[in-house]
Design a protein around this motif. Sequence first.
Motif, PDB file in Angstrom:
ATOM      1  N   LEU A  47       0.814  -1.207   0.000  1.00  0.00           N
ATOM      2  CA  LEU A  47       0.000   0.000   0.000  1.00  0.00           C
ATOM      3  C   LEU A  47       0.853   1.263   0.000  1.00  0.00           C
ATOM      4  CD1 LEU A  47      -2.824  -1.063   2.490  1.00  0.00           C
ATOM      5  CD2 LEU A  47      -2.995  -0.837   0.006  1.00  0.00           C
TER       6      LEU A  47
ATOM      7  N   SER B 137      -3.680   3.519   6.252  1.00  0.00           N
ATOM      8  CA  SER B 137      -2.620   2.882   7.044  1.00  0.00           C
ATOM      9  C   SER B 137      -3.059   2.623   8.479  1.00  0.00           C
ATOM     10  CB  SER B 137      -1.360   3.754   7.032  1.00  0.00           C
ATOM     11  OG  SER B 137      -1.631   5.051   7.556  1.00  0.00           O
TER      12      SER B 137
ATOM     13  N   PRO C  96       1.481  -4.204  -6.589  1.00  0.00           N
ATOM     14  CA  PRO C  96       0.562  -5.350  -6.584  1.00  0.00           C
ATOM     15  C   PRO C  96       1.048  -6.465  -5.668  1.00  0.00           C
ATOM     16  CG  PRO C  96       1.848  -5.326  -8.614  1.00  0.00           C
ATOM     17  CD  PRO C  96       2.138  -4.024  -7.912  1.00  0.00           C
TER      18      PRO C  96
ATOM     19  N   ASP D 142      -7.082  -7.706  -4.904  1.00  0.00           N
ATOM     20  CA  ASP D 142      -7.744  -6.401  -5.027  1.00  0.00           C
ATOM     21  C   ASP D 142      -7.671  -5.669  -3.690  1.00  0.00           C
ATOM     22  OD1 ASP D 142      -9.260  -4.205  -5.595  1.00  0.00           O
ATOM     23  OD2 ASP D 142     -11.143  -5.293  -5.905  1.00  0.00           O
TER      24      ASP D 142
ATOM     25  N   SER E 284      -7.889  -2.267  -3.592  1.00  0.00           N
ATOM     26  CA  SER E 284      -8.330  -0.904  -3.896  1.00  0.00           C
ATOM     27  C   SER E 284      -9.133  -0.282  -2.754  1.00  0.00           C
ATOM     28  CB  SER E 284      -9.163  -0.889  -5.189  1.00  0.00           C
ATOM     29  OG  SER E 284     -10.282  -1.763  -5.079  1.00  0.00           O
TER      30      SER E 284
ATOM     31  N   ASP F  10       1.850   1.433  -3.725  1.00  0.00           N
ATOM     32  CA  ASP F  10       0.849   1.021  -4.721  1.00  0.00           C
ATOM     33  C   ASP F  10       1.415  -0.120  -5.569  1.00  0.00           C
ATOM     34  OD1 ASP F  10      -1.594   1.011  -5.963  1.00  0.00           O
ATOM     35  OD2 ASP F  10      -1.102   2.616  -7.372  1.00  0.00           O
TER      36      ASP F  10
ATOM     37  N   ARG G 140      -6.561   1.432  -0.421  1.00  0.00           N
ATOM     38  CA  ARG G 140      -5.502   2.264  -0.985  1.00  0.00           C
ATOM     39  C   ARG G 140      -5.444   3.606  -0.246  1.00  0.00           C
ATOM     40  NH1 ARG G 140      -6.719   1.773  -6.123  1.00  0.00           N
ATOM     41  NH2 ARG G 140      -5.291   0.012  -6.398  1.00  0.00           N
ATOM     42  N   GLY G 141      -4.246   3.996   0.141  1.00  0.00           N
ATOM     43  CA  GLY G 141      -4.059   5.267   0.830  1.00  0.00           C
ATOM     44  C   GLY G 141      -4.352   5.206   2.315  1.00  0.00           C
TER      45      GLY G 141
END
Length: 252
Positions: free
Chosen positions: A154, A204, A159, A196, A198, A157, A201-202
């Motif tokens: 993360l 923490s 995979p 996945d 998504s 970004d 994402r961003g």
Amino acid sequence: MSPRRRATAEKSRPSWFWPLAAIVVPATGWFAKIEISGEEHLPAEGPYVLAPNHYSEFDPLILAVATWRLGRAPRFMAKESLFRVPVLGDALRATGMVPVARAASAAAARQTIDQAVALVEHGRGVIVYPEGSLTRDPDMWPMRGKTGAVRLALAGDIPVIPAATWGVQQIMPRYGKLRVFPPRRRVQVLLGPAVDLSAWRGQSTPGALTAATDAVMADVSTLLGRLRDETPPAERWNPAVHGQKETGRLES
């Protein structure tokens, strides 16, 4: 025969991996006949985090050889203390191994970001065992994961490619001794599509990292279920809940 793809620059360029591969690949080939499926899911270039199950002290060699055969240089996360050992530390740095951020602190968070930036900048991949140690599950299913793999992914970004192996227990049982004979035991390696992540994402926060890790472990368990032709347990083994003492683990 295991698939072989065109080698990337990180494999074809002279490096410490060449002499290591000259020793490790044929030695591992004595013990295991490695069959790889889902090779199209491992990126031919660019960064990635490969997240496999872990049930034998021998399975890192299987993953290393499989990754090398697929054209990528196998790099692992290693305990940060090992990088301070003379000679060994130099070898780890020369091959691009990634030190484990052990403490849950601002410094550790900064280190994770730096590691992710380095993977992206150099287009490297890293193999991270999300369980952190050999599974304690009595039937060798993946247990509850730690958050190190998804924190790294993360942050950059990157995979996360789930993977499962099966058959290594015939070569070296969990906590057991290496079996030299018979040689060339069948070992299966199955890679899946990128998890996945998504939805996280961003993020923490501990909750987000735990949920993302659960998603990774679910995909790893599904892949292992396909190899074993069995249904994974609905609830993953949790050492804390089951009262198991974790030893020799890598901190997330």
